[in-house]
Write a protein that holds these residues in place. Structure first.
Motif, mmCIF file in Angstrom:
data_model
loop_
_atom_site.group_PDB
_atom_site.id
_atom_site.type_symbol
_atom_site.label_atom_id
_atom_site.label_comp_id
_atom_site.label_asym_id
_atom_site.label_seq_id
_atom_site.Cartn_x
_atom_site.Cartn_y
_atom_site.Cartn_z
ATOM 1 N N THR A 154 35.220 -21.467 22.341
ATOM 2 C CA THR A 154 35.168 -19.500 22.384
ATOM 3 C C THR A 154 34.134 -18.541 22.311
ATOM 4 O OG1 THR A 154 35.225 -18.839 20.076
ATOM 5 C CG2 THR A 154 38.177 -19.310 21.205
ATOM 6 N N THR A 155 32.646 -19.948 22.359
ATOM 7 C CA THR A 155 32.014 -19.411 21.998
ATOM 8 C C THR A 155 31.543 -19.287 23.410
ATOM 9 O OG1 THR A 155 30.796 -20.266 20.096
ATOM 10 C CG2 THR A 155 29.091 -19.725 21.255
ATOM 11 N N GLU A 156 30.782 -18.096 24.364
ATOM 12 C CA GLU A 156 30.277 -17.882 25.473
ATOM 13 C C GLU A 156 28.844 -18.995 25.312
ATOM 14 O OE1 GLU A 156 32.103 -17.035 27.877
ATOM 15 O OE2 GLU A 156 33.522 -14.876 27.363
ATOM 16 N N ALA A 157 28.945 -19.474 26.901
ATOM 17 C CA ALA A 157 28.280 -19.445 27.193
ATOM 18 C C ALA A 157 26.418 -19.572 27.045
ATOM 19 C CB ALA A 157 28.283 -20.826 28.983
ATOM 20 N N ILE B 39 34.371 -14.552 17.625
ATOM 21 C CA ILE B 39 33.429 -13.111 17.827
ATOM 22 C C ILE B 39 33.988 -13.015 19.646
ATOM 23 C CG2 ILE B 39 30.699 -13.323 19.235
ATOM 24 C CD1 ILE B 39 31.152 -12.492 15.901
ATOM 25 N N LYS B 40 34.123 -14.091 20.404
ATOM 26 C CA LYS B 40 35.038 -14.028 21.971
ATOM 27 C C LYS B 40 35.501 -12.393 22.297
ATOM 28 C CE LYS B 40 35.995 -15.517 26.270
ATOM 29 N NZ LYS B 40 36.743 -16.565 27.042
ATOM 30 N N ALA B 41 36.281 -12.826 21.563
ATOM 31 C CA ALA B 41 37.988 -12.223 21.446
ATOM 32 C C ALA B 41 37.533 -10.614 20.354
ATOM 33 C CB ALA B 41 39.582 -12.302 20.324
ATOM 34 N N LEU B 42 36.428 -10.880 19.168
ATOM 35 C CA LEU B 42 35.992 -8.895 19.259
ATOM 36 C C LEU B 42 35.702 -8.480 20.595
ATOM 37 C CD1 LEU B 42 35.079 -10.007 15.849
ATOM 38 C CD2 LEU B 42 37.535 -8.556 16.291
ATOM 39 N N ASP B 43 34.635 -9.319 20.576
ATOM 40 C CA ASP B 43 33.490 -8.459 22.433
ATOM 41 C C ASP B 43 34.538 -7.962 23.286
ATOM 42 O OD1 ASP B 43 31.139 -8.984 21.524
ATOM 43 O OD2 ASP B 43 30.807 -10.811 22.264
ATOM 44 N N GLU B 44 35.759 -8.703 23.488
ATOM 45 C CA GLU B 44 36.922 -8.450 24.365
ATOM 46 C C GLU B 44 37.933 -7.446 24.300
ATOM 47 O OE1 GLU B 44 38.301 -12.625 26.759
ATOM 48 O OE2 GLU B 44 39.235 -11.233 25.048
ATOM 49 N N VAL B 46 36.363 -4.888 21.668
ATOM 50 C CA VAL B 46 35.319 -3.204 22.156
ATOM 51 C C VAL B 46 35.143 -3.202 23.857
ATOM 52 C CG1 VAL B 46 33.009 -3.346 22.391
ATOM 53 C CG2 VAL B 46 33.595 -4.411 20.580
ATOM 54 N N ALA B 47 35.565 -3.948 24.978
ATOM 55 C CA ALA B 47 35.486 -3.437 26.525
ATOM 56 C C ALA B 47 36.570 -3.429 26.689
ATOM 57 C CB ALA B 47 35.102 -4.853 26.956
ATOM 58 N N ALA B 48 37.571 -4.077 26.470
ATOM 59 C CA ALA B 48 39.282 -3.186 26.723
ATOM 60 C C ALA B 48 39.054 -1.802 25.831
ATOM 61 C CB ALA B 48 40.479 -4.304 26.240
ATOM 62 N N TYR B 49 38.858 -1.897 24.605
ATOM 63 C CA TYR B 49 38.892 -0.482 24.596
ATOM 64 C C TYR B 49 38.306 0.511 24.584
ATOM 65 C CZ TYR B 49 39.379 3.324 20.463
ATOM 66 O OH TYR B 49 39.679 3.942 19.878
ATOM 67 N N ALA B 50 37.104 0.458 25.130
ATOM 68 C CA ALA B 50 36.634 1.619 25.747
ATOM 69 C C ALA B 50 36.559 2.167 27.379
ATOM 70 C CB ALA B 50 34.928 0.740 26.022
ATOM 71 N N GLN B 51 37.390 0.594 27.949
ATOM 72 C CA GLN B 51 38.257 0.842 29.269
ATOM 73 C C GLN B 51 39.282 1.726 29.082
ATOM 74 O OE1 GLN B 51 38.690 -2.713 30.915
ATOM 75 N NE2 GLN B 51 36.938 -2.546 31.544
ATOM 76 N N ALA B 52 39.850 1.816 27.906
ATOM 77 C CA ALA B 52 40.873 2.629 27.446
ATOM 78 C C ALA B 52 40.894 3.914 27.449
ATOM 79 C CB ALA B 52 42.320 1.395 26.385
ATOM 80 N N LEU B 53 39.872 4.328 26.447
ATOM 81 C CA LEU B 53 39.405 5.317 26.066
ATOM 82 C C LEU B 53 38.569 6.147 27.974
ATOM 83 C CD1 LEU B 53 37.062 5.382 22.933
ATOM 84 C CD2 LEU B 53 39.615 5.910 22.791
ATOM 85 N N GLU B 54 38.354 5.843 28.389
ATOM 86 C CA GLU B 54 37.823 5.785 29.810
ATOM 87 C C GLU B 54 39.385 5.980 31.030
ATOM 88 O OE1 GLU B 54 35.781 7.490 29.391
ATOM 89 O OE2 GLU B 54 34.753 7.074 27.928
ATOM 90 N N ASP B 55 40.197 5.725 30.425
ATOM 91 C CA ASP B 55 41.399 6.077 31.567
ATOM 92 C C ASP B 55 42.620 6.874 31.159
ATOM 93 O OD1 ASP B 55 43.482 4.888 33.261
ATOM 94 O OD2 ASP B 55 43.446 3.212 32.438
ATOM 95 N N PRO B 56 42.146 7.719 32.039
ATOM 96 C CA PRO B 56 43.551 9.037 31.552
ATOM 97 C C PRO B 56 44.652 8.385 31.531
ATOM 98 C CG PRO B 56 42.245 9.243 33.641
ATOM 99 C CD PRO B 56 41.623 7.749 33.471
ATOM 100 N N ALA B 57 45.132 7.437 32.372
ATOM 101 C CA ALA B 57 46.909 6.630 32.417
ATOM 102 C C ALA B 57 46.768 6.035 31.024
ATOM 103 C CB ALA B 57 46.878 5.874 32.912
ATOM 104 N N PHE B 58 46.013 5.932 30.278
ATOM 105 C CA PHE B 58 45.768 4.983 28.938
ATOM 106 C C PHE B 58 46.610 6.380 27.759
ATOM 107 C CE2 PHE B 58 45.205 4.137 24.495
ATOM 108 C CZ PHE B 58 45.107 3.117 24.583
ATOM 109 N N PRO B 214 35.893 -3.950 16.945
ATOM 110 C CA PRO B 214 36.526 -2.666 16.383
ATOM 111 C C PRO B 214 37.002 -1.640 15.564
ATOM 112 C CG PRO B 214 37.207 -3.490 18.205
ATOM 113 C CD PRO B 214 36.468 -4.633 17.729
ATOM 114 N N PHE B 215 37.734 -2.758 14.820
ATOM 115 C CA PHE B 215 39.240 -1.983 13.999
ATOM 116 C C PHE B 215 38.605 -0.995 13.298
ATOM 117 C CE2 PHE B 215 40.399 -7.015 14.929
ATOM 118 C CZ PHE B 215 41.505 -6.397 15.426
#
Lengths: 257, 412
Positions: A154-157, B39-44, B46-58, B214-215
């Protein structure tokens, strides 16, 4: 030491055999006999697991061996003492494989000094990924121990060159998502992934997680610089003892030769 | 100051956050000490949560579900008879027990399930101790038609049989965990192992303010509705801020949710009550902040019960939900910075408070919550000004266990 062994194996035209065992398993006094038997049966590098109460990257086999070891009274100090005894007898490089908390409690700087003094050659921390703690990672990188870093499917490139940059000895490629443990089949994409990884990094690449038979070892040996076998060996040590473990290792070695 | 706007503290993050934006830590605590595979899942995330915080629909959807499905806002109740027993005239209860499923846990599970849906993940895993988080997760999964697997220590499966059946009724699969101490700590290990294995398809709904970034901050944000409501209700009901805010602390999610809005109000004392088990000297307790030392467990650096060799020490509490050797990293920060104070009550004191609140107010509290009640009964008299307690959950789940502990045999 680790990289020179890997370079020598490359000159021999075969992959290095890297068995994993848990210290203090199957019995309290088995660490030195097990290490010696593995060295004599053809191990090129040995990963020695320092047990942790909460081995969340490990599957059932290594979990069990860790709990048994802790019940046997294994301590960090004791493992380093056993390692020093082994080192007096054999040269086979040893990578300590563990989790962060026992090191934090021991004191990271003290641990790095004492482990090197005891004859450890490398350190692998399953729960210290690249970037998690720059100060701590810096301390390991500056120690005499090789810092064995992990790369996952799963590590990004874009992360891979950074991970390799901070590592030494070899790069450990996790053959699949999941915890440690024997599997009957290797993943289809593995060869391609390892090839891509080796094209990107200067370090030798060892592959582990799920390799349990001589056939699998041969398959992985054809694409990687090193083959790590853990759970399958630990299970044999658990059920049939040290001699059976050494025989299994010799079979793996024959498959690689 | 009453905080305006939606359920998530978008407008208040700048005021109350104590995360270092460079490291996603709370002072020295927190971090991301996890296997590389995650790590990748945590990065995703973090990004999804930041987007949700900015999304009035959420925010709108979360607000609507909180109102119509969860039953928010929860009331602030003046517990006069409890106050009398504590020698204090002004004790107030924030009634999180009146949420759907009977505890604060659902504030977080609805938020995270909405987030998982945004991320396209249809399989949910969770760990649970007392079973309240498991029930709240199973409920959210039923609502959103998601697959749900809950890991629960074998010991807890035994002492929380009612919640096991509730989760099954809601369509979840409960997997008993027999490794290690067979409680919440090992259920969490097993959930993390599942996540490492099935990370592409699966979201892990952690039930407390623990785990890797980000938990801790995300769960806090979803729970912070408790404190924001309570703060506004306090101003309205008694015209001032409470002098003291009290909550029980296991992993610390109800406490963090309650404290968060009050952190900038330095005149408000924040008190976290840990499980003292058989007493701190006995070594059989779960008081990581009171008696632990910093260490790494489940992905973050925080106070931890451990032995001299860095092995995690078994926790003990009569309450399954507090039976955890770690604690959320933000609590460690609040402790070291002196902003919050952490103390403990014993099993025996908590059991007594379980009865006291039932008899005096007609409210059967969760055994976890009973720790906060017990603290106020013991020390409330010394507080000048209103005391606000987070009544984090109801005690129906504990009735059978308490009867057993008190020698009345098994009720089911």
């Amino acid at each position: 030491m680790i990289s020179s062994v890997l370079a020598a194996r490359r000159n021999d035209g075969r992959a290095a055999l890297i068995p994993y065992v848990t210290a203090g398993h199957p019995s309290a006094d088995s660490t030195v006999p097990v290490l010696t038997a593995l060295a004599d049966a053809g191990a090129d590098i040995i990963e020695l697991g320092l047990p942790f109460s909460d081995p969340l990257a490990d599957g059932p086999t290594i979990q069990r061996s860790s709990f048994t070891s802790l019940k046997n009274g294994t301590t960090v100090e004791g493992v380093l003492a056993d390692l020093a005894r082994f080192r007096a007898e054999r040269d086979t490089p040893v990578v300590l494989f563990t989790y962060l908390n026992p090191l934090l409690r021991y004191g990271v700087d003290d641990f790095l000094t004492d482990a090197a003094k005891a004859g450890a050659n490398g350190l692998l921390l399953t729960d210290l990924p690249f970037g998690a703690d720059p100060q701590l990672e810096g301390a390991v990188a500056q120690s005499p121990l090789d810092f064995i870093r992990l790369v996952a499917p799963t590590t990004e490139a874009d992360r891979i060159p950074e991970i390799a940059e901070g590592g030494s000895g070899f790069l450990y490629y996790i053959s699949r998502t999941g915890v440690t443990g024997a599997r009957t089949e290797l993943r289809q994409d593995l060869a391609e992934e390892v090839e891509a990884l080796r094209a990107h990094v200067g370090l030798p690449v060892a592959v582990g997680f799920g390799i349990s038979t001589p056939e699998q070892a041969r398959e992985v040996g054809a694409i990687a610089d090193g083959v790590v076998v853990g759970s399958a060996l630990v299970q044999i040590l658990d059920e049939h003892g040290v001699e059976a473990g050494a025989r299994f290792l010799a079979e793996l070695r024959a498959a690689l030769d | 100051m009453v905080r305006p706007g939606g359920l998530l503290p978008r407008s208040t993050v700048a005021v109350t956050t104590i995360i270092d934006p460079q490291t996603d830590r709370f002072g020295a605590f927190g971090g991301r000490y996890v296997p590389e595979t995650l790590i990748k899942a945590l990065d995703e995330l973090v990004a999804a949560y930041a987007q949700a915080l900015e999304d009035p629909a959420f925010q709108t959807e979360l607000e609507a579900l909180s109102a119509d499905f969860v039953g928010r806002p929860t009331p602030l109740y003046h517990a006069k008879r409890l106050g009398k027993a504590a020698g204090h005239s002004d004790v107030w209860l924030k009634r999180e027990d009146l949420n759907h499923t009977g505890a604060h846990k659902i504030n977080n599970t609805i938020g995270q399930a909405l987030l998982a849906r945004r991320m396209g993940k249809r399989r949910i895993i969770a760990e649970t101790g007392a079973g309240q988080h498991g029930v709240a997760t199973a409920t959210a999964c039923a609502l959103f038609d998601m697959e749900c697997v809950v890991y629960m220590g074998e010991e807890d499966v035994g002492r929380q049989a009612l919640n096991v059946y509730r989760m099954q009724l809601l369509g979840a699969e409960v997997r008993p965990v027999s490794s290690g101490t067979r409680t919440l700590k090992d259920a969490t290990n097993e959930a993390i192992r599942d996540w490492v294995t099935n990370v592409a398809s699966t979201h892990y709904i952690i039930g407390s303010v623990v785990g890797p970034d980000p938990f801790p901050r995300m769960v806090r944000d979803f729970q912070s509705i408790i404190g924001r409501e309570a703060r506004a209700q306090s101003l309205k009901r008694f015209g001032r801020l409470p002098a003291s805010v009290v909550a029980c602390v296991g992993g610390g999610s109800n406490a963090m949710g309650m404290f968060h809005a009050f952190v900038p109000d330095v005149e408000v004392e924040l008190v976290g009550v840990e499980a003292g088990g058989s007493g701190i000297e006995s070594g059989r307790h779960s008081a990581s902040l009171v008696a632990g030392t910093p260490g790494v467990l489940h992905g973050s650096l925080s106070y931890l019960l451990q032995d001299s060799d860095g092995q995690v020490a078994p926790a003990h509490s009569v309450s399954a939900g507090l039976d955890y050797p770690g604690v959320g990293p933000e609590h460690s920060f609040l402790k070291d910075s002196g902003r919050a104070r952490y103390t403990f009550v014993t099993d025996e004191q908590a059991l007594r408070a379980f009865h006291t609140l039932s008899e005096l107010e007609g409210i059967i509290p969760a055994l976890e919550t009973a720790h906060a009640i017990a603290h106020v009964i013991e020390e409330g008299a010394g507080v000048e000004g209103p005391i606000l307690i987070c009544l984090s959950g109801r005690g129906d789940k504990d009735v059978s266990h308490v009867a057993q502990v008190e020698g009345r045999g098994s009720l089911i």
